[in-house]
Every structure is written in C-alpha cells, then in structure tokens.
Design an enzyme around this catalytic site. Sequence first.
Site, PDB file in Angstrom:
ATOM      1  CB  SER A 229      54.920  55.185  94.733  1.00 46.02           C
ATOM      2  OG  SER A 229      55.402  54.599  93.554  1.00 46.02           O
TER       3      SER A 229
HETATM    4  N1  SAH Z   1      52.809  51.610  91.019  1.00 48.03           N
HETATM    5  C1  SAH Z   1      53.464  50.760  91.999  1.00 48.03           C
HETATM    6  C2  SAH Z   1      54.939  51.081  92.094  1.00 48.03           C
HETATM    7  C3  SAH Z   1      55.731  49.823  92.193  1.00 48.03           C
HETATM    8  S1  SAH Z   1      57.480  50.004  91.948  1.00 48.03           S
HETATM    9  C4  SAH Z   1      52.773  50.854  93.341  1.00 48.03           C
HETATM   10  O1  SAH Z   1      51.888  51.708  93.510  1.00 48.03           O
HETATM   11  O2  SAH Z   1      53.075  50.061  94.228  1.00 48.03           O
HETATM   12  C5  SAH Z   1      57.627  49.842  90.190  1.00 48.03           C
HETATM   13  C6  SAH Z   1      57.184  48.537  89.591  1.00 48.03           C
HETATM   14  O3  SAH Z   1      57.515  48.606  88.196  1.00 48.03           O
HETATM   15  C7  SAH Z   1      57.893  47.283  90.117  1.00 48.03           C
HETATM   16  O4  SAH Z   1      56.939  46.367  90.553  1.00 48.03           O
HETATM   17  C8  SAH Z   1      58.664  46.755  88.895  1.00 48.03           C
HETATM   18  O5  SAH Z   1      58.748  45.349  88.840  1.00 48.03           O
HETATM   19  C9  SAH Z   1      57.826  47.307  87.751  1.00 48.03           C
HETATM   20  N2  SAH Z   1      58.504  47.421  86.452  1.00 48.03           N
HETATM   21  C10 SAH Z   1      59.774  47.825  86.178  1.00 48.03           C
HETATM   22  N3  SAH Z   1      60.010  47.799  84.853  1.00 48.03           N
HETATM   23  C11 SAH Z   1      58.843  47.369  84.257  1.00 48.03           C
HETATM   24  C12 SAH Z   1      58.440  47.122  82.908  1.00 48.03           C
HETATM   25  N4  SAH Z   1      59.260  47.290  81.862  1.00 48.03           N
HETATM   26  N5  SAH Z   1      57.188  46.701  82.689  1.00 48.03           N
HETATM   27  C13 SAH Z   1      56.315  46.495  83.715  1.00 48.03           C
HETATM   28  N6  SAH Z   1      56.628  46.702  85.004  1.00 48.03           N
HETATM   29  C14 SAH Z   1      57.880  47.133  85.284  1.00 48.03           C
END
Ligand code: SAH
Length: 219
Positions: free
Chosen positions: A64
């Site tokens: 993010s």
């Molecule tokens: N908080 C992260 C943001 C990563 S992007 C950071 O600081 O880097 C969002 C993430 O959510 C991705 O890795 C994606 O695979 C995950 N994601 C999407 N749907 C999900 C679900 N139902 N359960 C767990 N993770 C999920």
Amino acid sequence: MAVDRRFQRQRDHLIELIRSKGIEDERILAAIRAVPRHAFVDGALQTRAYEDEALPIGLGQTISQPFTVAYQSLLLDPRPGERILEIGTGSGYQAAVLCELGAEVYSIERLRPLFERTRHLLRELEYRLSCRLGDGTLGWEEVAPFDGIIVTAGAGTIPEALKLQLREPTEDRPGGRLIIPVGGSHAQTMNRLVRTGPDSWERERMDGFRFVPLLTGVR
Ligand code: SAH
C-alpha cells in the site's frame, strides 16, 4: 530492532510529505518512521521505497501507498496491547506499522507464496505477530473478539464474520472497530464501523481509495 540508517533521510522526507497531506498524529508518524519500508519491496524497487506510491510485490499484489497506511492506521488508532486483526498481509508493511504502534497483531494472507515469504521477512526483522494462511473474509474465530480489524484489500461488501468478530462495547469502553475499503474493483470508499451492541454497528464513510480486490479462498 536493527534499523538501517541508509534510508533514514528519505524516511524523514516521507514523514513530512504524509504530514503535509493531513496526517498529523505523532504516534502514527513515529511508527511509520520506524519501519524500514525498503526491506518490504524487491531489491530493484528499493530506491523508490520512500516515494508515496504503491509498489508491486509480485502475484499482482501491491504494498500500500504510505499515505494509505497512515490513513488506515489513524482510523484504526490501535492502542498498545490491543488485539488487532489485519486482512491481507501482503508485503507485511502495514502489519509492521501496527506492531510499532504496540498492538497485538494477527494477520491473514490468502496467497501461499506471499504468506511464506512475508512470515520469514517479519521474523527476520524481529516483528512479533501471528501470521496465518487463510481466507480473511472469515476472520480468525479462534482468537476473536478483536479491538480492531483492518482490511487492506477492496471489498464488494462487508464480510459478516468480520463484523461479528469485533468486541462488543462495555460500560467504560466502546466496541471494536472495522476499517475497510468498500466499493467496486476500480474505486472504493473507506468505511469505519464501530460495534455498538450485540446486533448493532455504527457506519461512517470516508475518502476514496483504490485497492487490489478482496477475494475469497486460499491459493
Ligand atoms: N497490507 C499489505 C497490502 C497488500 S495488498 C501491505 O502492507 O503490503 C492486499 C493483500 O490482500 C494481497 O496480498 C492479497 O493477496 C490479500 N488478500 C486479498 N483477499 C484476501 C482474503 N480474502 N484473505 C486474505 N488476504 C487477502
């Protein structure tokens, strides 16, 4: 933890940038200042780690944007010792910021390669939290209820399980809060829900963002 000094000036600059965009909470800014964001991205992207941009982390996912992390962290406002659940571990960056804020952190990722890599990285950086491979839309029943839940992927609708895993209010403490971007695949609105009773939640809609989608199942 061992902080790499090389990037400290860039990190200071990023903090001033986030502050100028309206996040003035010193606790949040200090937590972001403490996390070595360059360690959470691929080597080739490290020189860009302190720009206020989302960056690719593989598998079509992104770390993010720092402003977004600051914004969501401020809405969640975790107090030291509070039990916080993050949905979407991804690079682990947001989870590290929550650890710096003193929260007891639980984080769920649905993509196995990201889960494995990030769990290893967080351990190496000496962040202590519980990571799990799973479908975060179901929450983490065994350790619920939570003082706060933060979803870092864009949801079509608010998962019922997450609402139910928020702590109920008591006489001297408001209930748990859920920070979740809700909308379509191209744009979402940040939502903040607070549990006000066994069957009631208060919902506030905030600014617009663009997240990768919240999906179901494990891969
Ligand atoms: N908080 C992260 C943001 C990563 S992007 C950071 O600081 O880097 C969002 C993430 O959510 C991705 O890795 C994606 O695979 C995950 N994601 C999407 N749907 C999900 C679900 N139902 N359960 C767990 N993770 C999920």
